[in-house]
Scaffold this active site. Structure first.
Site, PDB file in Angstrom:
ATOM      1  CE  LYS A 148      -1.023   1.793   4.520  1.00 41.38           C
ATOM      2  NZ  LYS A 148      -1.914   2.022   5.622  1.00 41.38           N
ATOM      3  CG  HIS A 240      -5.631  -1.086   6.875  1.00 43.87           C
ATOM      4  ND1 HIS A 240      -4.964  -1.971   6.059  1.00 43.87           N
ATOM      5  CD2 HIS A 240      -4.741  -0.106   7.162  1.00 43.87           C
ATOM      6  CE1 HIS A 240      -3.716  -1.546   5.871  1.00 43.87           C
ATOM      7  NE2 HIS A 240      -3.567  -0.415   6.521  1.00 43.87           N
TER       8      HIS A 240
HETATM    9  P1  NAD Z   1      11.930   3.358   2.314  1.00 43.00           P
HETATM   10  O1  NAD Z   1      12.032   4.730   1.782  1.00 43.00           O
HETATM   11  O2  NAD Z   1      12.436   3.088   3.689  1.00 43.00           O
HETATM   12  O3  NAD Z   1      12.711   2.369   1.338  1.00 43.00           O
HETATM   13  C1  NAD Z   1      12.635   2.481  -0.045  1.00 43.00           C
HETATM   14  C2  NAD Z   1      13.471   1.419  -0.712  1.00 43.00           C
HETATM   15  O4  NAD Z   1      13.337   1.586  -2.112  1.00 43.00           O
HETATM   16  C3  NAD Z   1      14.967   1.480  -0.406  1.00 43.00           C
HETATM   17  O5  NAD Z   1      15.449   0.162  -0.246  1.00 43.00           O
HETATM   18  C4  NAD Z   1      15.555   2.114  -1.656  1.00 43.00           C
HETATM   19  O6  NAD Z   1      16.891   1.695  -1.938  1.00 43.00           O
HETATM   20  C5  NAD Z   1      14.619   1.565  -2.713  1.00 43.00           C
HETATM   21  N1  NAD Z   1      14.618   2.393  -3.914  1.00 43.00           N
HETATM   22  C6  NAD Z   1      14.281   3.688  -4.019  1.00 43.00           C
HETATM   23  N2  NAD Z   1      14.427   4.102  -5.307  1.00 43.00           N
HETATM   24  C7  NAD Z   1      14.853   3.034  -6.020  1.00 43.00           C
HETATM   25  C8  NAD Z   1      15.184   2.821  -7.385  1.00 43.00           C
HETATM   26  N3  NAD Z   1      15.117   3.788  -8.286  1.00 43.00           N
HETATM   27  N4  NAD Z   1      15.572   1.582  -7.749  1.00 43.00           N
HETATM   28  C9  NAD Z   1      15.659   0.580  -6.850  1.00 43.00           C
HETATM   29  N5  NAD Z   1      15.354   0.719  -5.547  1.00 43.00           N
HETATM   30  C10 NAD Z   1      14.967   1.937  -5.126  1.00 43.00           C
HETATM   31  O7  NAD Z   1      10.416   2.913   2.147  1.00 43.00           O
HETATM   32  P2  NAD Z   1       9.574   1.870   3.019  1.00 43.00           P
HETATM   33  O8  NAD Z   1       9.059   2.554   4.240  1.00 43.00           O
HETATM   34  O9  NAD Z   1      10.365   0.625   3.199  1.00 43.00           O
HETATM   35  O10 NAD Z   1       8.303   1.618   2.097  1.00 43.00           O
HETATM   36  C11 NAD Z   1       8.339   0.810   0.931  1.00 43.00           C
HETATM   37  C12 NAD Z   1       6.918   0.658   0.395  1.00 43.00           C
HETATM   38  O11 NAD Z   1       6.114   0.032   1.368  1.00 43.00           O
HETATM   39  C13 NAD Z   1       6.234   1.975   0.067  1.00 43.00           C
HETATM   40  O12 NAD Z   1       5.363   1.776  -1.015  1.00 43.00           O
HETATM   41  C14 NAD Z   1       5.419   2.253   1.317  1.00 43.00           C
HETATM   42  O13 NAD Z   1       4.304   3.048   1.063  1.00 43.00           O
HETATM   43  C15 NAD Z   1       5.006   0.854   1.685  1.00 43.00           C
HETATM   44  N6  NAD Z   1       4.667   0.674   3.094  1.00 43.00           N
HETATM   45  C16 NAD Z   1       5.584   0.925   4.064  1.00 43.00           C
HETATM   46  C17 NAD Z   1       5.248   0.710   5.391  1.00 43.00           C
HETATM   47  C18 NAD Z   1       6.241   0.936   6.491  1.00 43.00           C
HETATM   48  O14 NAD Z   1       5.882   0.679   7.631  1.00 43.00           O
HETATM   49  N7  NAD Z   1       7.455   1.375   6.202  1.00 43.00           N
HETATM   50  C19 NAD Z   1       3.964   0.259   5.725  1.00 43.00           C
HETATM   51  C20 NAD Z   1       3.059  -0.002   4.705  1.00 43.00           C
HETATM   52  C21 NAD Z   1       3.424   0.199   3.401  1.00 43.00           C
END
Ligand code: NAD
Length: 484
Positions: A148, A240
């Site tokens: 999401k 959710h």
């Molecule tokens: P984050 O910013 O911590 O991590 C992003 C990741 O993407 C990193 O590993 C980065 O290296 C990679 N990345 C960015 N640009 C890139 C590119 N051009 N090529 C390859 N890799 C690339 O983000 P996150 O918090 O881990 O969230 C990831 C996804 O999960 C998002 O869609 C977010 O909305 C979703 N999400 C996160 C959470 C949470 O608790 N963190 C909860 C629900 C959903």
């Protein structure tokens, strides 16, 4: 009771965004815990793929740190961690460029399940899908997992669905809503469809109303810039809470399998009435001397996004016509609690003199904390002195009922990732479901944006804005207390 671990086939799981917050907090610890449970086969590999340049040993160090931080101490074991890290690999990759893709392609093995977890910003989903296709990394049997937010309105959700559909069939796409992976949420289906007791009562003739509450004590600090663009409606209700509502309201699927379940959920979403402005209350938490308020947390003094929303939802079908569903969710509330309360109608006539303290039966399904179920029933107070009635809970705590096994109940991510490997889509959202949910949500959000509605302030640590009480009071009902 002994938990059963059903083995899965050998797999290569590539985690795009493998250095990100979600991978570190949820995905990798979830995989480790399944490894400890004996469910990760010898022929499984977990391949982190992200933008940072690093070699495999360095990535393993990063994973080790994440496990130390996010695996519960009681389940952290050095030997298991060392063995788990042996399954972990890394490729530096750029979703938007060519770097790393051929390396990843050369790593892929035949005859194992290939799964690709898109744990990156949704703006990259289309690029990843296209690269997996053009480098022939994903085949017809491969699966992709997407996180999401799946769009911010119907139009963007459709665009995402279209971008993925260019290279993957619906059977290959696993849209995560981690609420569906929660043990209690699945128990909701067991309660409804594996017992004969409740189903005859599960309709507008016997249920007065339903309350769904997801209350948090935390604010939005740390993820303010994302949250302020979303607000509670997009962040919690469209996904959710809508899923919870569907599981409570849906008809029995003919079988517990992916499309049968998802067909029934979709019918519920399509039967939702439009929500009128007087059936919604939005709020923003205020600052206290100790803590910043919402607008300070999101660093946007003019913000009109809501950190709280309560709404009354009507389902126009035979089962539910006339039984409202009240939904509320918010941040910085009195307690952290998520529950579903099915409030049954009061008996039609009291044969007892006592008129005060008369309560309806309520079935409460607690998602957190202390997962379990409570059915409140009226009994006679013990002792002489006539017929005095009081309400007592028939209480089942899953932790107590399952004893030591409760510690082994997988968390949502553990279960959902294993379902991906098994190829079971039952607990994932189908594209049409997500679009239907946005089609219902969009006019609500567009309405308050067009009117320029401002959320009502509420005190941090309270139950939400005062006018949310009115949403219930004017129907002669009241919210359940928010407490742990
Ligand atoms: P984050 O910013 O911590 O991590 C992003 C990741 O993407 C990193 O590993 C980065 O290296 C990679 N990345 C960015 N640009 C890139 C590119 N051009 N090529 C390859 N890799 C690339 O983000 P996150 O918090 O881990 O969230 C990831 C996804 O999960 C998002 O869609 C977010 O909305 C979703 N999400 C996160 C959470 C949470 O608790 N963190 C909860 C629900 C959903």
């Amino acid at each position: 009771m002994v938990s059963r671990v059903i083995p899965v086939d050998d797999f290569d799981l590539v985690i795009f965004g493998g250095t990100g917050d979600l991978a570190r907090r949820k995905i990798l610890p979830g995989l480790y815990l399944r490894f400890v449970a004996g469910q990760i086969p010898d022929g499984a590999r977990i391949i982190g793929a992200a933008r940072s340049e690093m070699d495999v040993p360095r990535y393993r160090d990063m994973v080790a740190e994440a496990l130390q931080e996010f695996v519960p101490a009681a389940r952290y074991d050095r030997d298991f961690v060392a063995a788990f890290l042996g399954r972990v690999f890394y490729v530096a990759i750029d979703a938007k460029g060519s770097a790393g893709w051929q390396v990843l392609a050369d790593m892929m093995r035949s005859n194992v399940v290939r799964a690709f977890y898109f744990s990156v910003a949704p703006a990259l989903f289309g690029d990843l899908a296209e690269k997996l296709h053009s480098y022939a990394i994903a085949g017809a049997q491969s699966r992709i997992v997407v996180e999401k937010p799946f769009g911010r309105d119907l139009q963007s959700a459709r665009a995402l669905n279209r971008a993925l559909a260019l290279h993957f069939s619906e059977e290959q796409i696993y849209r995560i809503d981690h609420y569906l992976g929660k043990e209690t949420v699945q128990n909701l289906m067991a309660v409804r469809f594996a017992n004969s007791l409740f189903e005859p009562l599960w309709n507008a003739r016997h249920v007065d109303h339903v309350q769904i509450t997801v209350a948090e004590t935390v604010g939005v600090a740390g993820r303010g810039s994302y949250y302020d663009k979303a607000g509670a409606m997009r962040d919690m209700v469209q996904n959710h809470m809508m899923q919870l509502l569907c599981l409570i309201a849906m008809e029995a699927p003919f079988r517990f399998e992916a499309d049968a379940v998802r067909d029934e959920k979709l019918k519920v979403i399509r039967a939702l009435d439009a929500v009128m402005p007087d059936q919604i209350v939005r709020g923003q938490y205020s600052a206290t001397p100790q803590q910043p308020g919402y607008v300070q947390d999101v660093e946007n003094p003019a913000s009109r996004s809501e950190s709280y929303v309560a709404l009354k939802v009507a389902i126009s079908n035979w089962r539910w016509k006339g039984t409202p569903f009240y939904l509320r969710t918010g941040k910085r509330l009195r307690a952290r609690t998520s529950e579903i309360a099915i409030v049954f109608k009061a008996p039609p006539h009291s044969i007892f003199e006592q008129s005060d303290g008369w309560h309806e039966n309520v079935l409460v399904i607690r998602l957190q904390p202390n997962e379990g179920m409570t059915l409140s029933v009226m009994i006679k107070e013990p002792g002489p002195g006539g017929m005095r009635l009081s309400e007592v809970p028939l209480n089942m705590s899953f932790a107590e009922a399952l004893g030591d096994d409760a510690d082994d109940v997988p968390d949502a991510y553990e279960r959902l990732i294993m379902d991906v490997i098994r190829g079971n889509q039952t607990l994932f959202m189908r594209g049409d479901e997500v679009e239907a949910a946005w089609a219902w949500t969009d006019p609500i959000i567009e309405g308050w944006e067009a009117r320029g509605d401002k959320p009502s302030p509420y005190d941090a640590g309270s139950s939400g804005p005062e006018n949310a009480l009115m949403l219930m009071h004017r129907d002669g009902r009241r919210w359940r207390e928010i407490k742990t």
